[in-house]
Design an enzyme around this catalytic site. Sequence first.
Site, PDB file in Angstrom:
ATOM      1  N   HIS A 152      59.972  17.696  10.486  1.00 30.08           N
ATOM      2  CA  HIS A 152      60.445  18.795  11.335  1.00 30.08           C
ATOM      3  C   HIS A 152      61.950  19.001  11.116  1.00 30.08           C
ATOM      4  CE1 HIS A 152      56.985  17.640  14.367  1.00 30.08           C
ATOM      5  NE2 HIS A 152      56.519  18.179  13.241  1.00 30.08           N
ATOM      6  N   HIS A 183      55.263  15.243   5.732  1.00 28.65           N
ATOM      7  CA  HIS A 183      55.464  16.328   6.703  1.00 28.65           C
ATOM      8  C   HIS A 183      56.609  15.947   7.632  1.00 28.65           C
ATOM      9  CE1 HIS A 183      54.625  19.332   9.759  1.00 28.65           C
ATOM     10  NE2 HIS A 183      54.382  18.386  10.658  1.00 28.65           N
ATOM     11  N   HIS A 214      57.502  25.286  13.198  1.00 26.87           N
ATOM     12  CA  HIS A 214      56.990  23.914  13.302  1.00 26.87           C
ATOM     13  C   HIS A 214      57.684  22.947  12.328  1.00 26.87           C
ATOM     14  CE1 HIS A 214      53.420  21.009  13.855  1.00 26.87           C
ATOM     15  NE2 HIS A 214      54.330  20.407  13.104  1.00 26.87           N
ATOM     16  N   GLU A 260      70.987  25.143  -7.006  1.00 29.97           N
ATOM     17  CA  GLU A 260      69.951  24.168  -7.347  1.00 29.97           C
ATOM     18  C   GLU A 260      68.558  24.547  -6.834  1.00 29.97           C
ATOM     19  OE1 GLU A 260      71.202  22.410  -9.993  1.00 29.97           O
ATOM     20  OE2 GLU A 260      69.859  20.883  -9.201  1.00 29.97           O
ATOM     21  N   GLU A 274      47.267  15.115  11.645  1.00 30.46           N
ATOM     22  CA  GLU A 274      47.298  16.112  10.562  1.00 30.46           C
ATOM     23  C   GLU A 274      46.531  15.627   9.330  1.00 30.46           C
ATOM     24  OE1 GLU A 274      48.338  18.908  11.385  1.00 30.46           O
ATOM     25  OE2 GLU A 274      50.172  18.822  12.581  1.00 30.46           O
TER      26      GLU A 274
HETATM   27  P1  13P Z   1      51.109  12.813  14.543  1.00 31.46           P
HETATM   28  O1  13P Z   1      51.880  11.937  15.494  1.00 31.46           O
HETATM   29  O2  13P Z   1      49.657  12.918  14.904  1.00 31.46           O
HETATM   30  O3  13P Z   1      51.318  12.378  13.107  1.00 31.46           O
HETATM   31  O4  13P Z   1      51.657  14.304  14.697  1.00 31.46           O
HETATM   32  C1  13P Z   1      53.003  14.619  14.501  1.00 31.46           C
HETATM   33  C2  13P Z   1      53.199  15.990  13.984  1.00 31.46           C
HETATM   34  O5  13P Z   1      54.195  16.256  13.351  1.00 31.46           O
HETATM   35  C3  13P Z   1      52.158  17.024  14.223  1.00 31.46           C
HETATM   36  O6  13P Z   1      52.387  18.148  13.419  1.00 31.46           O
HETATM   37 ZN    ZN Z   2      54.502  18.377  12.759  1.00 31.45          ZN
END
Ligand code: 13P
Ligand code: ZN
Length: 272
Positions: free
Chosen positions: A142, A140, A211, A170, A117
């Site tokens: 999940h 980033h 995602h 909040e 990314e």
């Molecule tokens: P990477 O392992 O390349 O960082 O990818 C993980 C991910 O969250 C892709 O959106």
């Molecule tokens: Zn991801």
Amino acid sequence: MKFDFKDSPVIRELGASADNMYRLGWNERNGGNISILLDDEDVLPYIDPTKIIRDLPLAVEFPQFAGRYFVATGTGKYFKNISRNPENCVGLIRISDDGKRSHLLWGFSDGGCYTSEIVMHLGAHKERLAQNPDHRVVMHAHPTNTISMTHIHKWDEIEFTRTLWQMCTECIVIFPEGVGVLPWMVSSSPEIGLASAEKFREYRILIWALHGCTVTGTSLDEAFGLMETVEKGADIFIRIAKNPNRSTGIDSNMLKQVAQAFNLTIKKGYLD
Ligand code: 13P
Ligand code: ZN
């Protein structure tokens, strides 16, 4: 003699953040990635920038970052291993003088490369830095409830933001500018990276439908705080979504009172 970069404050804090993110269930396997824009004083006591290990390609040019340093987690690296083995899971790069490549100066010791990314990360750094010269971090993850919420909520930025604000008081205080939302796209592509960068002109938080979530900040703590506040709002939403006794939550009138009390600037259309 140079000190060891793996003992630097940057790498220690990065490892501590990765541990917290993993334990919160936000980063299964290699899910998620972190990058930090560094200043010379973060790097030069530890690293000789003329000693290039190898070059790593960039799919998109970033001439504005020529000569700048970043640390980034590696593609495929498990979050649970980052603090234990930073030299393998993390890399320090310097963007080349023409902004077209990057030079690996430390890390990715098994021959690895930065996160897939990377275009989203560098694009987000570029846009947030233009908004705030103190900007440094892109994170980033999940987070389960945030992703779950995108399964049942419309992907409309104003509606998504307002629903989060309605969940706990909040939320509007922590992210008064709201959250950006992108519809589902193939991840790890230059397309999602560039579309995301555009969103970071306006937002510090971006949800990728089905995602995950990306946040930015002047420090790892600040970025982390945005992620956990979004995830808290989404957690409450998921718990109450199907409850027939649920209230209307924090309605527009109440949100306006909070905005006034905390002197928040709320964009047109979010509360009217
Ligand atoms: P990477 O392992 O390349 O960082 O990818 C993980 C991910 O969250 C892709 O959106
Ligand atoms: Zn991801």
